[in-house]
Design a protein around this motif. Structure first.
Motif, PDB file in Angstrom:
ATOM      1  N   VAL A   5       0.854  -1.185   0.000  1.00  0.00           N
ATOM      2  CA  VAL A   5       0.000   0.000   0.000  1.00  0.00           C
ATOM      3  C   VAL A   5       0.886   1.229   0.000  1.00  0.00           C
ATOM      4  O   VAL A   5       1.759   1.380   0.872  1.00  0.00           O
ATOM      5  CB  VAL A   5      -0.927   0.030   1.235  1.00  0.00           C
ATOM      6  CG1 VAL A   5      -1.808   1.278   1.199  1.00  0.00           C
ATOM      7  CG2 VAL A   5      -1.783  -1.224   1.289  1.00  0.00           C
ATOM      8  N   GLY A   7       0.505   5.063   0.436  1.00  0.00           N
ATOM      9  CA  GLY A   7      -0.543   6.010   0.784  1.00  0.00           C
ATOM     10  C   GLY A   7      -0.355   6.701   2.108  1.00  0.00           C
ATOM     11  O   GLY A   7       0.747   6.749   2.662  1.00  0.00           O
ATOM     12  N   GLY A  40      -4.568   5.120   3.314  1.00  0.00           N
ATOM     13  CA  GLY A  40      -3.567   4.109   3.007  1.00  0.00           C
ATOM     14  C   GLY A  40      -3.385   3.115   4.136  1.00  0.00           C
ATOM     15  O   GLY A  40      -3.387   1.901   3.930  1.00  0.00           O
ATOM     16  N   GLN A  43      -6.293   0.738   4.515  1.00  0.00           N
ATOM     17  CA  GLN A  43      -6.256  -0.336   3.528  1.00  0.00           C
ATOM     18  C   GLN A  43      -5.202  -1.371   3.887  1.00  0.00           C
ATOM     19  O   GLN A  43      -5.419  -2.579   3.729  1.00  0.00           O
ATOM     20  CB  GLN A  43      -6.007   0.248   2.133  1.00  0.00           C
ATOM     21  CG  GLN A  43      -7.177   1.076   1.627  1.00  0.00           C
ATOM     22  CD  GLN A  43      -6.952   1.670   0.248  1.00  0.00           C
ATOM     23  OE1 GLN A  43      -5.988   1.336  -0.436  1.00  0.00           O
ATOM     24  NE2 GLN A  43      -7.840   2.565  -0.159  1.00  0.00           N
ATOM     25  N   MET A  56       3.776  -1.350   3.904  1.00  0.00           N
ATOM     26  CA  MET A  56       3.292   0.028   3.784  1.00  0.00           C
ATOM     27  C   MET A  56       4.432   0.932   3.354  1.00  0.00           C
ATOM     28  O   MET A  56       5.531   0.892   3.919  1.00  0.00           O
ATOM     29  CB  MET A  56       2.745   0.500   5.136  1.00  0.00           C
ATOM     30  CG  MET A  56       2.163   1.894   5.126  1.00  0.00           C
ATOM     31  SD  MET A  56       0.434   1.878   4.638  1.00  0.00           S
ATOM     32  CE  MET A  56       0.161   3.622   4.305  1.00  0.00           C
ATOM     33  N   ALA A  58       4.963   4.920   3.134  1.00  0.00           N
ATOM     34  CA  ALA A  58       4.276   6.118   3.607  1.00  0.00           C
ATOM     35  C   ALA A  58       5.284   7.041   4.284  1.00  0.00           C
ATOM     36  O   ALA A  58       6.490   6.759   4.312  1.00  0.00           O
ATOM     37  CB  ALA A  58       3.171   5.730   4.593  1.00  0.00           C
ATOM     38  N   ASN A 112       2.121  13.300   5.227  1.00  0.00           N
ATOM     39  CA  ASN A 112       1.675  12.607   4.011  1.00  0.00           C
ATOM     40  C   ASN A 112       2.030  13.389   2.754  1.00  0.00           C
ATOM     41  O   ASN A 112       2.219  12.802   1.687  1.00  0.00           O
ATOM     42  CB  ASN A 112       0.163  12.379   4.060  1.00  0.00           C
ATOM     43  CG  ASN A 112      -0.244  11.423   5.158  1.00  0.00           C
ATOM     44  OD1 ASN A 112       0.276  10.315   5.254  1.00  0.00           O
ATOM     45  ND2 ASN A 112      -1.164  11.850   6.015  1.00  0.00           N
ATOM     46  N   VAL A 135      -3.300   2.195  -4.193  1.00  0.00           N
ATOM     47  CA  VAL A 135      -2.948   3.617  -4.079  1.00  0.00           C
ATOM     48  C   VAL A 135      -4.210   4.454  -3.959  1.00  0.00           C
ATOM     49  O   VAL A 135      -5.290   4.049  -4.400  1.00  0.00           O
ATOM     50  CB  VAL A 135      -2.115   4.110  -5.284  1.00  0.00           C
ATOM     51  CG1 VAL A 135      -0.753   3.443  -5.329  1.00  0.00           C
ATOM     52  CG2 VAL A 135      -2.863   3.877  -6.599  1.00  0.00           C
ATOM     53  N   GLN A 136      -4.081   5.632  -3.331  1.00  0.00           N
ATOM     54  CA  GLN A 136      -5.194   6.567  -3.159  1.00  0.00           C
ATOM     55  C   GLN A 136      -4.692   7.973  -3.479  1.00  0.00           C
ATOM     56  O   GLN A 136      -3.614   8.118  -4.055  1.00  0.00           O
ATOM     57  CB  GLN A 136      -5.747   6.515  -1.728  1.00  0.00           C
ATOM     58  CG  GLN A 136      -5.674   5.176  -1.028  1.00  0.00           C
ATOM     59  CD  GLN A 136      -4.270   4.866  -0.542  1.00  0.00           C
ATOM     60  OE1 GLN A 136      -3.542   5.763  -0.126  1.00  0.00           O
ATOM     61  NE2 GLN A 136      -3.882   3.603  -0.601  1.00  0.00           N
ATOM     62  N   ASP A 245     -12.248   1.877   2.314  1.00  0.00           N
ATOM     63  CA  ASP A 245     -10.863   1.416   2.392  1.00  0.00           C
ATOM     64  C   ASP A 245     -10.809  -0.102   2.546  1.00  0.00           C
ATOM     65  O   ASP A 245     -10.007  -0.777   1.893  1.00  0.00           O
ATOM     66  CB  ASP A 245     -10.158   2.082   3.575  1.00  0.00           C
ATOM     67  CG  ASP A 245     -10.105   3.590   3.452  1.00  0.00           C
ATOM     68  OD1 ASP A 245     -10.030   4.092   2.315  1.00  0.00           O
ATOM     69  OD2 ASP A 245     -10.136   4.272   4.494  1.00  0.00           O
TER      70      ASP A 245
END
Length: 298
Positions: A5, A7, A40, A43, A56, A58, A112, A135-136, A245
């Motif tokens: 992920v 995000g 993110g 999810q 992850m 991020a 972020n 992805v978002q 999510d």
């Protein structure tokens, strides 16, 4: 199965009210909770609880919140080697939830917004080793574009959740397997009121396939040749936060396991429905055995 992920991760401050406030109105909250969130991270946690091996990628701030966010991901059995600690505050979200489950959310991106292409390139091997990435749009769009390109170039399946709805280049569609807007996001992105017309507009722009989440109406898959609908499950909904999510995480898992999109929609609908029965973001995410029991009983 391996899911990466790319995000956002936030700390959510959740106020429970009898109804959502009107413009200029002040209400007294019934309760207040601090909950781990961020689209993110939600999810990632959802996918891990559903049985996937999750990594992850991020950024968190170098504050106490950032430390808590990263530690929480690790506690959820998520690989955090791709989580960068940057200067400044972490992301936070202010969420108001009404008795009927409706909510309003205001997000401050904080760290972020500081995840960059250089960090993504440093963690490229993590993406290349995945079966699917999610992805978002709570991180910079150039980072999203870089992530989906790396994935596509290495035959990694891509689910693009265009939330929150904002402008993005049509070029992204050539790297994406499924785009997953909700009904409101689809209208904003496509400019069409009708769901199928909106989905076909995205397909004309280059989308391979579209999955639209429809809340209590379930979800719908649309590509050039097919339209497949799956109904929702009846539950007592108290908070819709993170339902989308969780749906995306479940869909990612099913995309890896099988080409049966109808089964994937049904499973993802069940996961999303279960989320709405509990308050908060990650506190509401179900485990694999809960979902299997729920589907068996329904």
């Amino acid at each position: 199965m391996k899911i990466v992920v790319v995000g956002s991760t936030n700390m959510d401050y959740v106020l429970k009210t009898n109804e959502l406030p009107k413009l200029g109105e002040t209400l007294s909250a019934v309760s207040f909770n601090t909950v781990f969130g961020g689209k993110g991270a939600n999810q990632a946690v959802a996918a891990a609880r559903l049985g996937a091996e999750v990594t992850m990628i991020a950024a968190v701030g170098n504050d106490s919140i950032g430390e808590q966010l990263k530690d929480n991901l690790a506690k959820e059995n998520i690989n955090v080697e791709g989580v960068n600690v940057v200067e400044g505050p972490s992301g936070v979200a202010m969420i108001t939830v009404a008795d009927n489950g409706d909510n309003t959310i205001v997000v401050y991106p904080g760290a972020n917004g500081k995840i960059d292409e250089k960090w993504l390139e440093a963690n490229e091997a993590l993406i290349m080793s995945a079966d699917c990435i999610l992805v978002q749009l709570e991180i910079p769009i150039n980072v999203v574009m870089k992530a989906v390109k790396i994935a596509s170039d290495n035959n990694v399946k891509v689910i693009f959740n265009p939330a929150p709805a904002k402008e993005f280049p049509n070029d992204i569609f050539k790297y994406v397997d499924i785009i997953t807007p909700n009904e409101t996001e689809l209208k904003k992105i496509s400019g069409k009121e009708d769901i199928k017309e909106g989905a076909m507009e995205l397909i004309e722009r280059g989308a391979n396939s579209v999955v639209v989440t429809l809340g209590e109406q379930g979800s719908m898959y649309i590509d050039k040749d097919n339209t497949i609908s799956a109904g929702s499950f009846t539950v007592k909904s108290i908070d819709s936060t993170a339902a989308g999510d969780a749906f995306n995480a479940a869909l990612g898992i099913k995309l890896i396991e099988s080409d049966d999109i109808e089964d994937g929609l049904k499973y993802s609908n069940a996961v999303g429905a279960l989320v709405t029965t509990k308050l908060g973001a990650q506190t509401s995410l179900p485990f694999k055995n809960e979902v299997e029991t729920f589907i068996k009983n329904n």
